[in-house]
Design an enzyme around this catalytic site. Structure first.
Site, PDB file in Angstrom:
ATOM      1  N   ARG A  56      -4.954   0.763  -2.543  1.00  0.00           N
ATOM      2  CA  ARG A  56      -6.069   0.320  -3.380  1.00  0.00           C
ATOM      3  C   ARG A  56      -6.222  -1.185  -3.277  1.00  0.00           C
ATOM      4  O   ARG A  56      -5.304  -1.898  -2.972  1.00  0.00           O
ATOM      5  CB  ARG A  56      -5.812   0.693  -4.847  1.00  0.00           C
ATOM      6  CG  ARG A  56      -5.980   2.165  -5.141  1.00  0.00           C
ATOM      7  CD  ARG A  56      -5.852   2.423  -6.627  1.00  0.00           C
ATOM      8  NE  ARG A  56      -6.877   1.728  -7.378  1.00  0.00           N
ATOM      9  CZ  ARG A  56      -6.643   0.728  -8.225  1.00  0.00           C
ATOM     10  NH1 ARG A  56      -5.431   0.308  -8.448  1.00  0.00           N
ATOM     11  NH2 ARG A  56      -7.636   0.171  -8.869  1.00  0.00           N
ATOM     12  N   LYS A  96       7.593   3.177  -8.692  1.00  0.00           N
ATOM     13  CA  LYS A  96       6.428   3.817  -8.071  1.00  0.00           C
ATOM     14  C   LYS A  96       6.865   4.890  -7.070  1.00  0.00           C
ATOM     15  O   LYS A  96       7.657   4.632  -6.172  1.00  0.00           O
ATOM     16  CB  LYS A  96       5.555   2.764  -7.375  1.00  0.00           C
ATOM     17  CG  LYS A  96       4.298   3.381  -6.769  1.00  0.00           C
ATOM     18  CD  LYS A  96       3.204   2.366  -6.544  1.00  0.00           C
ATOM     19  CE  LYS A  96       2.038   2.983  -5.776  1.00  0.00           C
ATOM     20  NZ  LYS A  96       0.839   2.177  -5.752  1.00  0.00           N
ATOM     21  N   ARG A 132      -0.796  -4.985 -14.324  1.00  0.00           N
ATOM     22  CA  ARG A 132       0.620  -5.371 -14.227  1.00  0.00           C
ATOM     23  C   ARG A 132       1.261  -5.191 -15.577  1.00  0.00           C
ATOM     24  O   ARG A 132       0.708  -5.615 -16.582  1.00  0.00           O
ATOM     25  CB  ARG A 132       0.744  -6.846 -13.844  1.00  0.00           C
ATOM     26  CG  ARG A 132       0.527  -7.012 -12.401  1.00  0.00           C
ATOM     27  CD  ARG A 132       0.704  -8.461 -11.991  1.00  0.00           C
ATOM     28  NE  ARG A 132       0.323  -8.519 -10.598  1.00  0.00           N
ATOM     29  CZ  ARG A 132       1.112  -8.162  -9.599  1.00  0.00           C
ATOM     30  NH1 ARG A 132       2.335  -7.758  -9.839  1.00  0.00           N
ATOM     31  NH2 ARG A 132       0.702  -8.211  -8.363  1.00  0.00           N
TER      32      ARG A 132
END
Ligand code: BTN
Length: 290
Positions: A74, A149, A285
């Site tokens: 992205r 992640k 974030r």
């Protein structure tokens, strides 16, 4: 002379996958490549009719690659994957929902539920969703308390005459990549499917996620984002957390307050004002924890 590398394709049952998906996606092609630039780029160009002399192509296609030379994430970022240690694929299909808002969140929900089925009521999920479409592996040991992640989703759409093709690209970490000299570790570290389910390889993970993914996309086309909202809320990694959103011109701070009926992120800012953040507008974030 060094022995020739073993071909990897036999591990991928492309015909079995095609047969499993064909009742929902008649005319589907399932293709495997050792290396491509980007599975999303290939399917976007195929839909536009930029491949050879072919005209624009509305037939559904699932393309899985062992490696990408120009994988895209992205917001213009690169996406790196390691052969044998990553699942890297894209699915293109024509879609005509009443509204597009929430589509990328639906993909995250479908993947999370396929890989980490909803546990008993009240039990914490192992896969969380970070708006708009990151999958994170949740574990108690994570230094930041939110996990690492596990994968990402890149959704693109292509107009083909009066119709629209959606290209859903998915990258999942299956096993930890070998450390590359000079390559910085990701800010919060990486999670892998192997930690959640040891022995689950990329071909089996694809066979697990592809049918519910197609089902979720087609349900989204019929019913929109609303039926997926409760499942999202149960895995929402940002809800109630202090966040900083980096937009193109400014940074916004606040606490995550869920998503709205269009899948936009809601942020509770100073004075209880709610900011609505539209998918793709900003990166998120997590604020540094104490
Ligand atoms: C992100 O988290 O930034 C999204 C990553 C999406 C990566 C996948 S890998 C398969 C497909 N092909 C690409 O070039 N990107 C997507």
């Amino acid at each position: 002379m060094a022995p020739a590398p073993k071909p990897l394709q036999p591990a991928w049952d492309t015909e079995g996958l095609r047969q499993a998906l064909a009742p929902r996606l008649p005319g589907l092609r399932v293709e495997w490549r050792a290396t491509v630039d980007s599975t999303n780029t290939r399917l976007v160009e195929q839909a536009r009719g930029q491949v050879g002399r072919r005209s624009a192509d509305l037939a559904p296609c699932l393309l899985v690659a062992e490696a990408q030379t120009a994988g895209r994430g992205r917001m213009g970022r690169r996406w790196a994957s390691t052969p044998g240690r990553s699942l890297t694929f894209s699915l293109s299909l024509p879609l005509a929902p009443v509204a597009w808002g929430g589509l990328s969140l639906v993909v995250g929900v479908a993947l999370a539920e396929a890989l980490d089925p909803p546990a008993a009521p009240g039990a914490a999920p192992r896969i969380g969703l970070k708006w708009p479409n990151d999958l994170w592996l949740l574990d108690a040991e994570a230094a930041n308390g939110v996990g690492r992640k596990l994968g990402g989703v890149l959704v693109e759409t292509v107009a083909v005459g009066p119709q629209r093709m959606v290209v859903v690209g998915i990258g999942l970490n299956i096993a930890a990549p070998a450390a590359e000299p000079g390559m910085a570790a990701p800010e919060h570290g990486l999670g892998t499917l192997g930690e959640l389910e040891p022995g689950l390889g990329a071909p089996a993970a694809l066979a697990r996620v592809a049918p519910p993914l197609v089902g979720a996309l087609q349900r989204f086309e019929r019913e929109g984002w609303a039926p997926f909202a409760p499942a999202w809320a149960g895995r929402d990694l940002l809800a109630g957390r202090p966040l900083t959103l980096h937009g193109s011109s400014r940074a916004v701070q606040g606490d995550g307050a869920g998503v709205d009926t269009d899948g936009a992120l809601l942020l509770r800012c100073a004075g209880d004002a709610i900011e609505r953040i539209v998918s793709g507008e900003v990166s998120v974030r997590l604020a540094a924890t104490a």
